[in-house]
Scaffold this active site. Structure first.
Site, PDB file in Angstrom:
ATOM      1  CG  ASP A   7      -0.425   0.144   2.562  1.00  0.00           C
ATOM      2  OD1 ASP A   7       1.100  -0.171   2.540  1.00  0.00           O
ATOM      3  OD2 ASP A   7      -1.182  -0.081   3.359  1.00  0.00           O
ATOM      4  NE  ARG A  34      12.947  27.291   1.915  1.00  0.00           N
ATOM      5  CZ  ARG A  34      13.398  27.243   0.537  1.00  0.00           C
ATOM      6  NH1 ARG A  34      13.633  27.601  -0.371  1.00  0.00           N
ATOM      7  NH2 ARG A  34      13.189  25.935   0.497  1.00  0.00           N
ATOM      8  CD  GLN A  35       5.875  29.146   7.060  1.00  0.00           C
ATOM      9  OE1 GLN A  35       6.509  29.912   5.865  1.00  0.00           O
ATOM     10  NE2 GLN A  35       5.060  29.744   7.433  1.00  0.00           N
ATOM     11  CG  HIS A  45      16.659  29.738   5.830  1.00  0.00           C
ATOM     12  ND1 HIS A  45      16.736  30.283   4.902  1.00  0.00           N
ATOM     13  CD2 HIS A  45      15.642  30.389   5.968  1.00  0.00           C
ATOM     14  CE1 HIS A  45      16.657  31.218   4.185  1.00  0.00           C
ATOM     15  NE2 HIS A  45      15.532  31.017   5.236  1.00  0.00           N
ATOM     16  CG  ASP A  50      19.717  37.319   1.680  1.00  0.00           C
ATOM     17  OD1 ASP A  50      19.982  36.337   1.763  1.00  0.00           O
ATOM     18  OD2 ASP A  50      18.532  35.998   0.547  1.00  0.00           O
ATOM     19  CE  LYS A 109      15.715  36.770  -1.445  1.00  0.00           C
ATOM     20  NZ  LYS A 109      16.381  35.013  -1.141  1.00  0.00           N
ATOM     21  CG  ASP A 160      21.426  32.380  -0.881  1.00  0.00           C
ATOM     22  OD1 ASP A 160      21.554  32.154   0.757  1.00  0.00           O
ATOM     23  OD2 ASP A 160      20.247  32.421  -1.272  1.00  0.00           O
TER      24      ASP A 160
HETATM   25  C1  R5P Z   1      16.282  32.589   1.437  1.00  0.00           C
HETATM   26  O1  R5P Z   1      16.222  33.102   2.013  1.00  0.00           O
HETATM   27  C2  R5P Z   1      17.531  31.508   1.038  1.00  0.00           C
HETATM   28  O2  R5P Z   1      18.185  32.054   1.707  1.00  0.00           O
HETATM   29  C3  R5P Z   1      17.802  31.013  -0.430  1.00  0.00           C
HETATM   30  O3  R5P Z   1      17.701  33.219  -1.130  1.00  0.00           O
HETATM   31  C4  R5P Z   1      16.652  30.755  -1.328  1.00  0.00           C
HETATM   32  O4  R5P Z   1      15.456  29.655  -0.694  1.00  0.00           O
HETATM   33  C5  R5P Z   1      16.257  30.064  -3.063  1.00  0.00           C
HETATM   34  O5  R5P Z   1      15.599  30.261  -3.082  1.00  0.00           O
HETATM   35  P1  R5P Z   1      15.648  30.526  -4.845  1.00  0.00           P
HETATM   36  O6  R5P Z   1      16.137  29.584  -5.559  1.00  0.00           O
HETATM   37  O7  R5P Z   1      13.959  29.405  -5.290  1.00  0.00           O
HETATM   38  O8  R5P Z   1      15.356  31.457  -5.000  1.00  0.00           O
END
Ligand code: R5P
Length: 286
Positions: free
Chosen positions: A42, A94-95, A125, A164, A187, A213
């Site tokens: 299942d 991120r959340q 993050h 950012d 950003k 990043d």
């Molecule tokens: C957001 O604040 C993270 O640090 C990344 O900049 C973000 O998650 C990147 O996402 P994407 O590639 O969709 O722009």
């Protein structure tokens, strides 16, 4: 390693972190313990540890919901042993708070499911998410490993750029390892997959640039940054991240925008994961 330093703990790699777990075991001189992962007709997942264990480290990134469920099953399967959990990439981070009323704080929900006394993450993050784990959680910084790798590329007047403010600390950390400059872009997110980026006070003309990043997901942030830097006449543009989520067509978007190379770590195991965080994790586990 001397006999007195012999480490009895074993390493278990979840399906999302098989290579990394092997590398950590090799760094530590530890044995791997194998688990089997099956599916019932299942679709429900089944996990069983095949080796004897009494002191284990489970390594499993939670890129997908399935990865998280597997991690929970692994932790439970090891419940009679002493367990540390390494989550190199912790999804949902991120959340980490409510941005709008009535939203779920997903990072809190996920972190609360992790029943372990000790948790290690890599460049999570949002570090405030660590407080949601019930066990002692500690975050490791892999940015200096990216700095070291960049050194080996012998670039022309390299400069690290954070897309950012949030990534500013990462760029600073990688740049200081190399003894080079770093700067930050500003950003603004317009929608789920659209961002607008404006320069702050950087001069990238005739310099090789590494945009760094914590993660690349859709590639939207990096694509905007690449376009801006190209307009400012930079030389080669490298895009680097700790976590190569690389959803859907992100790789194509980045190369089409003009990236020379994508550089990432193996917190998520992809073709671009050329830097291993194994020494960092092994160092923390010693
Ligand atoms: C957001 O604040 C993270 O640090 C990344 O900049 C973000 O998650 C990147 O996402 P994407 O590639 O969709 O722009």
């Amino acid at each position: 390693m001397g006999q007195n330093n012999y480490i009895v703990m074993k390493i278990i790699g979840g399906p999302a972190s098989q290579l990394l777990a092997t590398r950590v075991a090799s760094e530590l001189g530890c044995e791997l313990a194998l688990a089997e992962y099956e599916r019932f007709p299942d679709g429900e997942a089944y996990v069983r540890i095949l080796d004897e264990i009494d002191d284990v480290v489970i390594i499993q990134s939670t890129v997908s919901d399935e990865d998280l469920i597997c991690l929970l099953q692994l932790i439970d399967a090891c419940s009679e042993a002493s367990v540390k959990v390494v989550i190199p990439y912790f999804g949902y981070a991120r959340q980490g708070r409510r941005f709008q009323p009535r939203e779920a704080i997903s990072a809190k929900v996920m972190a609360k499911t992790i029943g372990a006394d000790e948790i290690l993450t890599v460049n999570i993050h949002d570090p405030s998410v660590l407080d949601y784990f019930s066990g002692k959680a500690h975050d490791l910084d892999a940015a200096p490993l990216i700095g070291e790798h960049i050194r080996s590329l012998d670039l022309r007047k390299p400069i690290f750029i954070a897309p950012d403010e949030f990534a500013g600390a990462l760029a600073r950390s990688a740049a200081s390892k190399l003894g080079v400059d770093y700067d930050v872009l500003e950003k603004k997110r317009l929608s789920g997959n659209q961002v607008e980026i404006k320069a702050k006070h950087l001069d990238v003309a005739n310099r090789d640039v590494i945009i760094l990043d914590d993660m690349i997901s859709t590639g939207g942030t990096m694509t905007e940054a690449i376009e801006l830097l190209r307009r400012q006449k930079s030389n080669d543009i490298y895009v680097a991240c700790i976590h190569p989520v690389l959803a859907t067509n992100a790789v194509g978007r980045l190369f089409k925008a003009g990236a020379k190379e994508i550089i990432a770590t193996d917190t998520i195991e992809k073709g671009v994961s050329i830097i291993s965080v194994a020494p960092l994790i092994a160092g923390a586990l010693k």
